[in-house]
Motif scaffolding. Structure first.
Motif, short mmCIF file in Angstrom:
data_model
loop_
_atom_site.label_atom_id
_atom_site.label_comp_id
_atom_site.label_asym_id
_atom_site.label_seq_id
_atom_site.Cartn_x
_atom_site.Cartn_y
_atom_site.Cartn_z
N THR A 1 0.84 -1.20 0.00
CA THR A 1 0.00 0.00 0.00
C THR A 1 0.87 1.25 0.00
O THR A 1 0.65 2.18 -0.78
N VAL B 1 2.53 1.68 -3.46
CA VAL B 1 1.58 2.09 -4.51
C VAL B 1 1.20 3.56 -4.34
O VAL B 1 1.23 4.33 -5.30
N TYR B 2 0.92 3.97 -3.09
CA TYR B 2 0.47 5.35 -2.90
C TYR B 2 1.60 6.36 -3.07
O TYR B 2 1.38 7.46 -3.56
N MET C 1 1.81 6.74 -6.75
CA MET C 1 0.69 7.54 -7.28
C MET C 1 0.89 9.02 -6.97
O MET C 1 0.69 9.89 -7.81
N LEU C 2 1.31 9.29 -5.72
CA LEU C 2 1.53 10.67 -5.30
C LEU C 2 2.62 11.32 -6.15
O LEU C 2 2.49 12.46 -6.60
N SER D 1 1.22 12.12 -9.56
CA SER D 1 0.31 13.26 -9.63
C SER D 1 1.01 14.58 -9.31
O SER D 1 0.56 15.64 -9.69
#
Ligand code: ADP
Length: 386
Positions: free
Chosen positions: A176, A179-180, A183-184, A187
């Motif tokens: 987790t 992955v985050y 992603m962060l 973005s």
């Protein structure tokens, strides 16, 4: 020390008296009896070490008294020295001994011989008692050892289960985080400056290392003895499989791998493949920077039932003081400049030693390459053939 207790049984008052004196004079605690019944009574009350028993008694024969002494559990260990009248036949002597007498003397008995015989019999009995006591102590120690072994095995199993569950459960939150963070980063890709990108890279590097640590820990805790499938395993196939898995790494390292024809051993195919893959991967990983890696895989028959298979490299080598330590879990001789978790050789040792009853060791010196030896049982059909 407490004097040995003797019951002197004789219906002849004169000779009984003389022997009582002789024995007391020699330091024994003497009780006496003149009939078979009295003798049995005295044995019950005095709990003697030795009974000196005249064969001819007025009520019960000495041989019968002896039989009763030896057949009763309370008195079975009492020594019986039977003394018979002058004209004793061989069958009488045999009957006395077969009814449990420990020895047999015929009148006239020399007093010195009598005392020496008593002492010899007592010595023998004491030695027997010591032996029985040390046997009992040994049995008790064995029982305790078996209990400790069982407790150790149980606590090892518990630890393994714990390591397995903990590492399994850690994988999810780690995934987790990874992955985050990814992603962060995506973005925010335009807003991150050089420093912040470096921080993100540190986080991802940390999660990658932790992830490989966890999967190695899982691998280590997975190799349980009861899941083995022992069968004849051609090591040629096993090593080919390991080399195939390492194809890219071999190519990237520009390594040359030479291998002899390898034997068929008795083992678990998957686990042995893991061993050779770990060893060959290490030979690639710990190669010298300025020299192409050369890896040789050879086998030698070390006994009619055993092979020693060797993975030899020309890498950086290992100093002798670390030869044992590197097989322990999480033992590493290198920092982060060479990636690793220190589990690979511990897994090899578990598989080879615990699961296959073999042995594994290294011969090496710094800068002179390393040779890892794996000793395994030959497959049954191969045993004895060269
Ligand atoms: P890892 O490679 O993940 O550190 P291992 O258990 O496989 O863990 O090895 C333990 C240590 O033994 C390594 O960190 C390394 O220092 C040393 N080692 C293992 N194989 C070799 C080799 N072929 N040559 C030199 N050193 C080695």
């Amino acid at each position: 020390m407490k004097s040995a207790v003797i019951v002197n049984v004789d219906d002849n008052e004169l000779s009984r008296y003389a022997r009582n004196r002789l024995l007391r004079h020699s330091g024994f605690d003497v009780h006496d009896a003149s009939t078979g019944e009295e003798a049995l009574q005295a044995i019950r009350s005095a709990n003697p070490d030795l009974v000196m028993l005249d064969v001819n008694l007025p009520d019960i024969s000495g041989i019968e008294v002896c039989r009763r002494i030896k057949s009763h559990s309370d008195s079975a260990s009492v020594i019986v020295l039977q003394i018979s009248a002058t004209a004793t036949t061989a069958p009488q002597a045999t009957a006395a001994l077969e009814n449990g007498a420990d020895t047999y003397l015929v009148e006239p008995v020399d007093p010195d011989v009598l005392v020496a015989t008593v002492r010899a019999l007592l010595r023998l009995r004491n030695a027997e008692r010591d032996l029985a006591a040390s046997n009992a102590a040994l049995r008790e120690a064995n029982r305790m050892l078996a209990g400790l072994n069982e407790a150790l095995a149980r606590s090892n199993r518990d630890l393994e289960r714990f390591a397995h569950i903990a590492s399994h459960d850690l994988q999810d939150p780690l995934r987790t985080v990874t992955v985050y963070v990814e992603m962060l980063t995506r973005s925010l890709s335009n807003q991150l400056d050089e420093k912040q990108r470096e921080f993100v890279e540190f986080i991802l590097d940390g999660t990658r290392r932790m992830s490989s640590f966890i999967s190695d820990l899982l691998a280590y805790s997975r190799f349980e003895r009861d899941k083995l499938e022992l069968q004849p395993v051609p090591l040629d196939d096993v090593v080919a499989w390991a080399l195939d898995n390492l194809r890219d790494k071999i190519r990237d390292a520009g390594a040359a791998v030479h291998r002899e024809t390898l034997p068929v051993v008795w083992g678990d195919r998957v686990q042995l493949a893991q061993v050779f893959q770990n060893l060959i991967a290490n030979s690639l990983k710990y190669r010298k920077e300025n020299e192409p890696a050369v890896i040789r895989i050879e086998a030698e028959r070390v006994s009619p039932e055993e092979w020693a298979v060797c993975v030899r490299d020309n890498g950086i080598g290992i100093s002798p003081e670390y030869h044992d330590r590197i097989f322990g879990p999480f033992e590493r001789l290198h920092g982060r400049q060479i990636p690793g978790t220190g589990i690979g050789l511990a897994v090899c040792r578990r598989i080879v030693v615990e699961n296959h009853g073999g042995s594994i060791w290294v011969e090496s010196e710094p800068d002179k390459g390393a040779a890892f030896f794996v000793r395994l049982k030959a497959a049954p059909a191969e045993q004895g053939q060269t």
